[in-house]
Design a protein around this motif. Sequence first.
Motif, PDB file in Angstrom:
ATOM      1  N   GLY A 164       0.816  -1.213   0.000  1.00  9.35           N
ATOM      2  CA  GLY A 164       0.000   0.000   0.000  1.00  9.35           C
ATOM      3  C   GLY A 164       0.852   1.266   0.000  1.00  9.35           C
ATOM      4  N   LEU A 165       2.146   1.140   0.216  1.00  7.67           N
ATOM      5  CA  LEU A 165       3.033   2.311   0.238  1.00  7.67           C
ATOM      6  C   LEU A 165       3.599   2.562  -1.163  1.00  7.67           C
ATOM      7  N   THR A 166       4.207   3.727  -1.333  1.00  9.79           N
ATOM      8  CA  THR A 166       4.821   4.038  -2.629  1.00  9.79           C
ATOM      9  C   THR A 166       6.129   3.253  -2.775  1.00  9.79           C
ATOM     10  N   PRO A 167       6.601   3.046  -4.029  1.00  8.93           N
ATOM     11  CA  PRO A 167       7.854   2.296  -4.230  1.00  8.93           C
ATOM     12  C   PRO A 167       9.039   2.923  -3.502  1.00  8.93           C
ATOM     13  N   GLU A 168       9.000   4.244  -3.279  1.00  6.44           N
ATOM     14  CA  GLU A 168      10.112   4.932  -2.586  1.00  6.44           C
ATOM     15  C   GLU A 168      10.146   4.580  -1.107  1.00  6.44           C
ATOM     16  N   ASN A 169       9.036   4.065  -0.599  1.00  6.05           N
ATOM     17  CA  ASN A 169       8.945   3.823   0.847  1.00  6.05           C
ATOM     18  C   ASN A 169       8.780   2.351   1.214  1.00  6.05           C
ATOM     19  N   ARG A 170       8.361   1.548   0.245  1.00  7.36           N
ATOM     20  CA  ARG A 170       7.971   0.200   0.663  1.00  7.36           C
ATOM     21  C   ARG A 170       9.139  -0.790   0.641  1.00  7.36           C
ATOM     22  N   VAL A 171       8.837  -1.928   1.278  1.00  4.64           N
ATOM     23  CA  VAL A 171       9.789  -3.042   1.346  1.00  4.64           C
ATOM     24  C   VAL A 171       9.032  -4.278   0.892  1.00  4.64           C
ATOM     25  N   THR A 172       9.654  -5.078   0.044  1.00  3.39           N
ATOM     26  CA  THR A 172       8.970  -6.310  -0.370  1.00  3.39           C
ATOM     27  C   THR A 172       9.841  -7.520  -0.025  1.00  3.39           C
ATOM     28  N   TYR A 173       9.169  -8.628   0.141  1.00  2.00           N
ATOM     29  CA  TYR A 173       9.893  -9.862   0.501  1.00  2.00           C
ATOM     30  C   TYR A 173       9.129 -11.073   0.003  1.00  2.00           C
ATOM     31  N   GLU A 174       9.842 -12.189  -0.068  1.00  2.00           N
ATOM     32  CA  GLU A 174       9.212 -13.466  -0.427  1.00  2.00           C
ATOM     33  C   GLU A 174       9.405 -14.418   0.738  1.00  2.00           C
ATOM     34  N   VAL A 175       8.329 -15.093   1.123  1.00  2.21           N
ATOM     35  CA  VAL A 175       8.472 -16.114   2.173  1.00  2.21           C
ATOM     36  C   VAL A 175       8.966 -17.382   1.497  1.00  2.21           C
ATOM     37  N   ASP A 176      10.129 -17.860   1.952  1.00  2.00           N
ATOM     38  CA  ASP A 176      10.687 -19.088   1.376  1.00  2.00           C
ATOM     39  C   ASP A 176       9.946 -20.299   1.967  1.00  2.00           C
ATOM     40  N   TYR A 177       9.882 -20.345   3.305  1.00  2.00           N
ATOM     41  CA  TYR A 177       9.064 -21.375   3.969  1.00  2.00           C
ATOM     42  C   TYR A 177       8.743 -20.932   5.390  1.00  2.00           C
ATOM     43  N   ILE A 178       7.621 -21.433   5.884  1.00  2.37           N
ATOM     44  CA  ILE A 178       7.341 -21.358   7.324  1.00  2.37           C
ATOM     45  C   ILE A 178       6.967 -22.778   7.715  1.00  2.37           C
ATOM     46  N   SER A 179       7.677 -23.320   8.682  1.00  2.00           N
ATOM     47  CA  SER A 179       7.597 -24.761   8.928  1.00  2.00           C
ATOM     48  C   SER A 179       7.253 -25.073  10.373  1.00  2.00           C
ATOM     49  N   LEU A 180       6.578 -26.198  10.544  1.00  2.00           N
ATOM     50  CA  LEU A 180       6.348 -26.755  11.885  1.00  2.00           C
ATOM     51  C   LEU A 180       6.919 -28.168  11.830  1.00  2.00           C
ATOM     52  N   GLY A 189       6.877 -31.487  21.821  1.00  2.00           N
ATOM     53  CA  GLY A 189       7.016 -30.111  21.308  1.00  2.00           C
ATOM     54  C   GLY A 189       7.334 -30.108  19.819  1.00  2.00           C
ATOM     55  N   GLY A 190       7.838 -28.992  19.332  1.00  2.00           N
ATOM     56  CA  GLY A 190       8.126 -28.875  17.894  1.00  2.00           C
ATOM     57  C   GLY A 190       9.022 -27.682  17.621  1.00  2.00           C
ATOM     58  N   ILE A 191       9.373 -27.527  16.356  1.00  2.00           N
ATOM     59  CA  ILE A 191      10.187 -26.365  15.955  1.00  2.00           C
ATOM     60  C   ILE A 191       9.410 -25.577  14.906  1.00  2.00           C
ATOM     61  N   LEU A 192       9.163 -24.310  15.240  1.00  2.00           N
ATOM     62  CA  LEU A 192       8.624 -23.387  14.235  1.00  2.00           C
ATOM     63  C   LEU A 192       9.819 -22.696  13.613  1.00  2.00           C
ATOM     64  N   SER A 193       9.947 -22.750  12.297  1.00  2.00           N
ATOM     65  CA  SER A 193      11.087 -22.053  11.697  1.00  2.00           C
ATOM     66  C   SER A 193      10.660 -21.462  10.362  1.00  2.00           C
ATOM     67  N   GLY A 194      11.473 -20.533   9.880  1.00  2.04           N
ATOM     68  CA  GLY A 194      11.119 -19.907   8.611  1.00  2.04           C
ATOM     69  C   GLY A 194      12.304 -19.220   7.971  1.00  2.04           C
ATOM     70  N   ALA A 195      12.120 -18.907   6.704  1.00  2.85           N
ATOM     71  CA  ALA A 195      13.126 -18.133   5.953  1.00  2.85           C
ATOM     72  C   ALA A 195      12.371 -17.155   5.065  1.00  2.85           C
ATOM     73  N   VAL A 196      12.869 -15.915   5.064  1.00  2.00           N
ATOM     74  CA  VAL A 196      12.238 -14.851   4.274  1.00  2.00           C
ATOM     75  C   VAL A 196      13.319 -14.162   3.468  1.00  2.00           C
ATOM     76  N   LYS A 197      13.036 -13.979   2.168  1.00  2.00           N
ATOM     77  CA  LYS A 197      14.011 -13.264   1.328  1.00  2.00           C
ATOM     78  C   LYS A 197      13.567 -11.814   1.207  1.00  2.00           C
ATOM     79  N   MET A 198      14.349 -10.903   1.812  1.00  2.00           N
ATOM     80  CA  MET A 198      14.059  -9.470   1.713  1.00  2.00           C
ATOM     81  C   MET A 198      14.625  -9.010   0.366  1.00  2.00           C
TER      82      MET A 198
END
Length: 377
Positions: A302-318, A335-344
């Motif tokens: 919703g922000l302008t290209p001059e202000n925004r940040v985009t990213y891709e979620v690689d995975y979110i895992s349980l 229990g378990g492990i919640l983990s993730g990777a995001v490409k900024m």
Amino acid sequence: MLAFTTRSLSASRAFNRPLIRPLIRTMATARRQAIEKIPSTPIRVLRTVDAVRKWRKPHMLDHRLVGLVPTMGALHEGHLSLIRAAARETHHVVVSIYVNPAQFGIKEDLSSYPVTWESDCKILAGLDRELADDGGNLGRISAVFAPTTSEMYPSGFPGQEIGSKGSFVVLTPISELLEGGTRPTFFRGVATVCMKLFNIVQPEKVYFGQKDVQQTVVIRKMVKDFMLPTEVIVGPTSREPDGLALSSRNVYLGDRRRKVATVLHRALEAAETQYLNGALDRESILQAANAVAADTLKEQMGLTPENRVTYEVDYISLADPSTMEELKEVDPKAGGILSGAVKMLPVESPQPGEDLGHSGGPAVRLIDNIVLQPLKS
Ligand SMILES: Nc1ncnc2c1ncn2[C@@H]1O[C@H](COP(=O)(O)OP(=O)(O)OP(=O)(O)O)[C@@H](O)[C@H]1O
Ligand SMILES: CC(C)(CO)[C@@H](O)C(=O)[O-]
Ligand code: BAL
């Protein structure tokens, strides 16, 4: 050899001759210079396997405990917390600083990975003073092992390609999951270099950070399956006040992306809250994390290209804590492990004078995780 020659000369009458004394002084200076240290500290800098073996042997004979903290340098508080833990529990801490090319894919950031030797040495010198002043420690930083690639790969560097031939340590299927899905040569490189480091230093204990959770599971498995005589200790993730996990790669972010980089941690926290509120099924737990990631991206779009940040979620895992295989449902006793990777992604429309981060602000892949502790019944 040098000591023998010096003694023989001292014993002889020739010692007092004017030409011999300067020669002995020169030899003693050469010997002192051959022992490289971090300036103003007792910390040895060891660059070869042979030098580590010579340093290690008397400590083995004296039954002193050696702790190894493997790093790739660009030291931050997360590394220091591991070194502090090692100094509490072992007599001699060895910190290895080696950017291992074998764990970088051919298209990854090996060439721009931050190399900060001078500031790393200053940080270690400061930490060693702190450790010396703290009576609760068993030991201090005794040595830094900073080898070259030809030292670490004596038969020649095998290459970074998936199909590279060479002497590798490979653990499957864990190395193919999650981080290994995106970085197919990563755990082969990590396991191989850690096997080498463990064989060189022969530490009683090795220290790894929880931030790289899958790496800790791989290392524990390697130690178990190859019967390595070392104990694996995992230290908690050090974070910035806003929750971002410290990482050497954070220097790539720059101001604009840094503000949004907490998205992964916030997403994992939302999933953890579901679990703590009683949800055990994958869908309810992960849905909360995916919603935070999607809503944050929507806000940014919703922000302008001059202000925004985009990213891709690689995975979110349980995943299962001992295998990192995906769970349909959490066993509350395990229990378990919640983990993730995001490409900024690199910022759009950079502004004049904007801090884009190290190396011009390339895409940065951030990882994080939260352990879902077993629930008391
Ligand atoms: N925030 C942290 N808290 C605790 N340990 C950490 C943290 N970050 C890294 N470590 C640990 O320090 C050790 C060396 O890691 P490394 O040198 O790769 O640093 P890094 O910050 O993880 O770098 P990168 O940005 O490449 O992921 C690893 O065991 C790693 O898990
Ligand atoms: C363990 C390690 C030092 C091996 O190169 C690296 O993967 C890291 O820094 O986490
Ligand atoms: N701390 C992990 C090292 C890497 O990403 O290569």
